[in-house]
Design an enzyme around this catalytic site. Sequence first.
Site, short mmCIF file in Angstrom:
data_model
loop_
_atom_site.label_atom_id
_atom_site.label_comp_id
_atom_site.label_asym_id
_atom_site.label_seq_id
_atom_site.Cartn_x
_atom_site.Cartn_y
_atom_site.Cartn_z
N ARG A 129 3.34 8.17 11.65
CA ARG A 129 3.48 9.41 10.88
C ARG A 129 2.22 9.69 10.06
O ARG A 129 1.83 10.84 9.90
CB ARG A 129 4.69 9.32 9.94
CG ARG A 129 5.70 10.39 10.25
CD ARG A 129 6.78 10.50 9.17
NE ARG A 129 6.59 11.69 8.38
CZ ARG A 129 6.46 11.69 7.07
NH1 ARG A 129 6.49 10.56 6.40
NH2 ARG A 129 6.29 12.81 6.43
N ARG A 174 3.54 13.80 -1.21
CA ARG A 174 2.14 13.38 -1.28
C ARG A 174 1.18 14.56 -1.41
O ARG A 174 0.02 14.37 -1.78
CB ARG A 174 1.78 12.56 -0.05
CG ARG A 174 2.73 11.37 0.15
CD ARG A 174 2.55 10.72 1.51
NE ARG A 174 3.59 9.74 1.78
CZ ARG A 174 4.79 10.04 2.28
NH1 ARG A 174 5.09 11.30 2.59
NH2 ARG A 174 5.68 9.09 2.48
N LYS A 216 -2.24 -0.50 -4.77
CA LYS A 216 -2.38 -0.65 -3.32
C LYS A 216 -3.34 0.38 -2.72
O LYS A 216 -4.22 0.06 -1.92
CB LYS A 216 -1.00 -0.55 -2.67
CG LYS A 216 -0.98 -0.26 -1.18
CD LYS A 216 -1.58 -1.37 -0.36
CE LYS A 216 -1.27 -1.20 1.12
NZ LYS A 216 -1.80 0.05 1.69
N PRO A 233 -5.64 -5.57 -0.44
CA PRO A 233 -4.45 -4.71 -0.53
C PRO A 233 -3.19 -5.48 -0.17
O PRO A 233 -3.16 -6.21 0.81
CB PRO A 233 -4.71 -3.62 0.52
CG PRO A 233 -6.12 -3.80 0.98
CD PRO A 233 -6.51 -5.20 0.68
#
Length: 278
Positions: A129, A174, A216, A233
């Site tokens: 995605r 987002r 992250k 990360p």
Amino acid sequence: MDYTVRENDIILEGFDCLDLRNTLLCGQAFRWKEADEGTFTGTVKSHTLCLVEKDNEIIFRNTSEKLFKELWVPYFDLERDYRAITDSFRSDKYISAALDEFYGIRILHQEPWEALCSFIISQNNNIPRICGIIERLCESFGTATEGGDFSFPDADRMSRLTEADLSVLRAGFRNKYLLDAAQKVASGEISLDNIYEMPIEDARTELMKIKGVGPKVAECTLLYGFGRLDAFPVDVWVKRIMAEMYSDGLPECTKNYEGIAQQYLFHWRRNSKNFKGE
DNA sequence: AGCCAGGGTCTGC
DNA sequence: GCAGACCATGGC
């Protein structure tokens, strides 16, 4: 790095630690596709590249020696001795197992802005995605390249968009984070150039001034966008690895190259047959 | 159908 | 400082 020029192609031979599939499709970059077996296409800046891996060669198709040196060598980090680095990881049995199965992963040095946006998009999301959203972002707001692809839109361009504009991405919550990043970078409130020079702690703090950028995303941006190989990360997969295998933290042999170790462990934990159907 | 995905923000203790 | 709800979307 040894190479030869053949018409419009650059031929790489005798290279070490460069597996295109593992490197391009391991979830560090989201714009490379494998069309036919061993043939990959992707776009960096305004340049679309076709790569062909066959026998013991890698062919950079339809590019120039100048572009190869200035763009693709740094992008693929070809001047770094990954053999020596990964050899130094061998004292750890888990990373050693990951290397045995997936040797050839390199950390790509992507554009900072693209890496920042890519990993903002990555949050609470899955890799297929993420690729789709970024593809729609480039097609909608990037510039057409000669290779028939689209560039990643720059911060100036994106800072002039609205949430309604971004709805075509289907990126959900987002969108507002992307706009905040674009506005802060385009206005100069955050200078990506300056981040190159900063100690890693300051760089993290600076990136996290952007809404939607936490530890992250900041770490991924530093590793993949700024070439900070000591960035580490921790996503859900790496979190699993740490809980399962490294309760006392990463082994000492990864020092200064935690990001590389992380990429092998991440890919291994997600894809190794040893973890299927646990 | 419900769970998960390269997380972060916001609220409430 | 830390836990928990919530966030959009789509693959499985």
